[in-house]
Write a protein that holds these residues in place. Sequence first.
Motif, PDB file in Angstrom:
ATOM      1  N   TYR A  33       0.831  -1.210   0.000  1.00 57.71           N
ATOM      2  CA  TYR A  33       0.000   0.000   0.000  1.00 57.71           C
ATOM      3  C   TYR A  33       0.865   1.260   0.000  1.00 57.71           C
ATOM      4  CZ  TYR A  33      -3.385   3.439   1.813  1.00 57.71           C
ATOM      5  OH  TYR A  33      -4.166   4.553   2.004  1.00 57.71           O
ATOM      6  N   HIS A  34       1.830   1.319   0.913  1.00 54.75           N
ATOM      7  CA  HIS A  34       2.646   2.511   1.049  1.00 54.75           C
ATOM      8  C   HIS A  34       3.677   2.647  -0.080  1.00 54.75           C
ATOM      9  CE1 HIS A  34       0.942   3.763   4.822  1.00 54.75           C
ATOM     10  NE2 HIS A  34       1.163   2.582   5.362  1.00 54.75           N
ATOM     11  N   LEU A  35       4.182   1.518  -0.571  1.00 56.39           N
ATOM     12  CA  LEU A  35       5.150   1.586  -1.660  1.00 56.39           C
ATOM     13  C   LEU A  35       4.494   2.109  -2.940  1.00 56.39           C
ATOM     14  CD1 LEU A  35       8.084   1.096  -2.376  1.00 56.39           C
ATOM     15  CD2 LEU A  35       7.490  -1.251  -3.012  1.00 56.39           C
ATOM     16  N   GLU A  36       3.256   1.697  -3.189  1.00 54.85           N
ATOM     17  CA  GLU A  36       2.537   2.205  -4.365  1.00 54.85           C
ATOM     18  C   GLU A  36       2.399   3.725  -4.306  1.00 54.85           C
ATOM     19  OE1 GLU A  36      -0.372  -1.577  -5.536  1.00 54.85           O
ATOM     20  OE2 GLU A  36      -1.150   0.085  -4.317  1.00 54.85           O
ATOM     21  N   ARG A  37       2.169   4.250  -3.125  1.00 54.04           N
ATOM     22  CA  ARG A  37       2.004   5.695  -2.982  1.00 54.04           C
ATOM     23  C   ARG A  37       3.339   6.428  -3.017  1.00 54.04           C
ATOM     24  NH1 ARG A  37      -1.941   2.964  -1.868  1.00 54.04           N
ATOM     25  NH2 ARG A  37      -4.084   3.747  -1.817  1.00 54.04           N
ATOM     26  N   LEU A  38       4.351   5.824  -2.445  1.00 54.46           N
ATOM     27  CA  LEU A  38       5.680   6.434  -2.483  1.00 54.46           C
ATOM     28  C   LEU A  38       6.162   6.608  -3.919  1.00 54.46           C
ATOM     29  CD1 LEU A  38       8.336   7.341  -1.026  1.00 54.46           C
ATOM     30  CD2 LEU A  38       9.034   4.943  -1.096  1.00 54.46           C
ATOM     31  N   LEU A  39       5.896   5.598  -4.753  1.00 58.69           N
ATOM     32  CA  LEU A  39       6.378   5.601  -6.136  1.00 58.69           C
ATOM     33  C   LEU A  39       5.306   6.042  -7.130  1.00 58.69           C
ATOM     34  CD1 LEU A  39       8.472   2.307  -6.057  1.00 58.69           C
ATOM     35  CD2 LEU A  39       9.276   4.661  -5.853  1.00 58.69           C
ATOM     36  N   LYS A  40       4.196   6.581  -6.620  1.00 60.87           N
ATOM     37  CA  LYS A  40       3.120   7.112  -7.461  1.00 60.87           C
ATOM     38  C   LYS A  40       2.672   6.083  -8.499  1.00 60.87           C
ATOM     39  CE  LYS A  40       4.666  11.891  -6.890  1.00 60.87           C
ATOM     40  NZ  LYS A  40       5.116  13.131  -7.583  1.00 60.87           N
ATOM     41  N   MET A  41       2.408   4.878  -8.013  1.00 63.90           N
ATOM     42  CA  MET A  41       1.949   3.807  -8.884  1.00 63.90           C
ATOM     43  C   MET A  41       0.429   3.729  -8.857  1.00 63.90           C
ATOM     44  SD  MET A  41       4.708   0.952  -7.638  1.00 63.90           S
ATOM     45  CE  MET A  41       4.110  -0.294  -8.761  1.00 63.90           C
ATOM     46  N   GLU A  42      -0.155   3.139  -9.880  1.00 66.28           N
ATOM     47  CA  GLU A  42      -1.597   2.923  -9.899  1.00 66.28           C
ATOM     48  C   GLU A  42      -1.978   2.032  -8.719  1.00 66.28           C
ATOM     49  OE1 GLU A  42      -5.034   0.951 -12.785  1.00 66.28           O
ATOM     50  OE2 GLU A  42      -2.993   1.271 -13.531  1.00 66.28           O
ATOM     51  N   GLN A  43      -2.974   2.451  -7.953  1.00 63.62           N
ATOM     52  CA  GLN A  43      -3.366   1.714  -6.766  1.00 63.62           C
ATOM     53  C   GLN A  43      -3.798   0.288  -7.121  1.00 63.62           C
ATOM     54  OE1 GLN A  43      -6.256   3.717  -4.361  1.00 63.62           O
ATOM     55  NE2 GLN A  43      -6.377   2.098  -2.835  1.00 63.62           N
TER      56      GLN A  43
END
Length: 211
Positions: A185-195
Amino acid sequence: MRIVKEAEERKNEILDAAERLFGTKGFDSASTNDILAETGIARGTLYYHFKSKEDILDAMIERMMQRLLAKAKEAAERKEIPVLQRLTMMIKALQPREDRSGRFMEQIHKPQNALMHQKIQERLLAEMNPLLTGLIEEGIEAGICQTDYPAEAAEMTFLYANTAFDKMAEYGPEVRRRKEEAFIYHLERLLKMEQGSMREVVLPLFQEEGA
């Protein structure tokens, strides 16, 4: 060549004993006398190979890190595997599976082993950050993720993963699952990835071996 081989074998014998003793008694409590008793060698032989107990610790950690980092580098270089899967494989590679190393790593979180834990963390961060940075840069080029600070994002990813999964063997299934999902969850947001894009690829790899 025969003398060199025997010297290397003796050093590994000392390091094997130190790994057992430091893991069970702690670095501060285990003495060079304990190592001598464990190996049955003379004190002069011990100090021929190592100058001090901390020198033994440094060599022991270096040997362990070489084993773990070799696995992580192998995972990073498997270009036929998607970048997100390689990222997860690298993190899992840093969790010792061998019996002796596994038992040792379980012990380093105890207060008496704080020095060992610090040295291992510093060594891993120095070696892993370039590997993780390279994978993040691959992801940026492929349009999977986005960040203007790949090296810093790699450092944050490593520190978070290493902290979250440091004592994974001690957790029950529900806590492990929550930590795995929180990491994604947090890595997706850190790297601005599609949820959710990372979850489908990465979570099954964690669950293959119970992470």
